[in-house]
Design a protein around this motif. Structure first.
Motif, short mmCIF file in Angstrom:
data_model
loop_
_atom_site.label_atom_id
_atom_site.label_comp_id
_atom_site.label_asym_id
_atom_site.label_seq_id
_atom_site.Cartn_x
_atom_site.Cartn_y
_atom_site.Cartn_z
N ARG A 11 10.10 -4.18 -6.72
CA ARG A 11 11.10 -5.13 -7.31
C ARG A 11 12.39 -4.57 -6.52
NH1 ARG A 11 10.50 -1.98 -13.04
NH2 ARG A 11 10.09 -0.04 -11.20
N GLN A 23 16.49 -4.98 -13.12
CA GLN A 23 14.92 -5.53 -13.63
C GLN A 23 15.43 -6.03 -16.01
OE1 GLN A 23 12.49 -6.47 -11.98
NE2 GLN A 23 13.80 -6.03 -10.72
N ARG A 25 12.99 -6.98 -19.08
CA ARG A 25 12.14 -6.98 -19.10
C ARG A 25 10.80 -7.47 -17.87
NH1 ARG A 25 12.38 -9.76 -25.38
NH2 ARG A 25 13.30 -8.48 -26.51
N GLY A 26 10.39 -6.57 -16.82
CA GLY A 26 9.19 -6.84 -15.59
C GLY A 26 9.74 -8.65 -14.90
N LYS A 27 11.36 -8.99 -15.58
CA LYS A 27 11.50 -9.83 -14.20
C LYS A 27 12.71 -9.38 -13.37
CE LYS A 27 9.85 -13.40 -17.09
NZ LYS A 27 10.09 -15.06 -18.09
N THR A 28 12.76 -9.81 -12.29
CA THR A 28 13.86 -9.68 -11.72
C THR A 28 15.06 -10.90 -11.82
OG1 THR A 28 12.52 -8.83 -9.93
CG2 THR A 28 14.96 -9.31 -9.60
N VAL A 29 16.52 -10.54 -11.60
CA VAL A 29 17.24 -10.80 -13.03
C VAL A 29 19.05 -10.74 -11.59
CG1 VAL A 29 18.84 -11.83 -14.49
CG2 VAL A 29 17.02 -10.78 -14.87
N ALA A 77 11.23 -13.44 -22.76
CA ALA A 77 12.65 -12.78 -22.46
C ALA A 77 13.37 -12.28 -22.86
CB ALA A 77 12.56 -12.87 -20.72
#
Length: 210
Positions: A11, A23, A25-29, A77
């Protein structure tokens, strides 16, 4: 400085150049940072004021919105509050910049697939507010949905709400209010939430009968 956690397929987080990675909710932003020296356009000012007007209205009712838009964001998300803002920016504000105001009758404070209140009515009494609704058209499970009631006081930028006021089957409930509260301007909404708290109805705006 950005860093990669967990090796090549880990990540990414932190700052790289004018971009910040984090990060959610588990996603890379990723978002870009930096100062914009250009003056805001009329459209940008319009959108900013819409956000402010809506944010001021939503500030005291965040707990209500968290339940009211939970079903709408299930499996995504997005957070319930963000979904409430996104939906109501379209139909919940009226006027033209700089004269923007809340369109109370078109605001939704909950959104879902549950059966909405049928012909709800709210009346002012000496004891408080008497809510009533029809109970004819429902299946067995719907009988135990709970009434979610929201009473907003726009002039005071305040609100009170009840997340489990009565079962749908009851058809009525009295919410005690002080004489001082009853004298204020009020904007009132009603929804239903399922017994398991995983489903909710669209909210309904209730004009107040005195």
């Amino acid at each position: 400085m950005g860093k990669l956690e967990g090796g090549l397929f880990g990540r990414l987080s932190g700052r790289i150049g004018n971009q910040v990675y984090y990060q959610l909710r588990g996603k890379t932003v990723v978002r870009k940072i930096g100062r914009n020296e250009n003056p805001a356009s009329h459209k940008q000012l319009h959108v900013r004021q819409k956000m402010k007007v809506l944010g001021d209205f939503f500030k005291p009712i965040k707990a209500y919105l968290k339940l009211g838009f939970a079903e709408a964001v299930a499996g995504t998300a997005m957070f319930p509050y963000n979904a409430a803002v996104k939906y109501n920016l379209e139909g919940g504000i009226q006027g033209e910049y700089p004269d923007l105001v809340i369109d109370y009758e078109n605001i939704l404070v909950s959104k879902g697939e549950l059966l909405a209140p049928l012909n709800p009515v709210v009346e002012k009494t000496v004891e408080g507010l008497r809510f009533s609704w029809e109970v004819d058209a429902m299946d067995y499970q719907a009988r135990y949905d709970s009434a979610m009631l929201l009473i907003c006081f726009p002039e005071q930028h305040d609100a009170i709400y009840f997340l489990n006021a009565a079962h749908r089957l009851a058809g009525t409930v009295l919410i005690p209010l002080s004489a001082e509260a009853l004298a204020r301007e009020m904007r009132i909404y009603m929804s239903f939430i399922s017994e398991g708290k995983n489903q909710v109805s669209d909210s309904v705006y209730l004009p107040l009968f005195t």
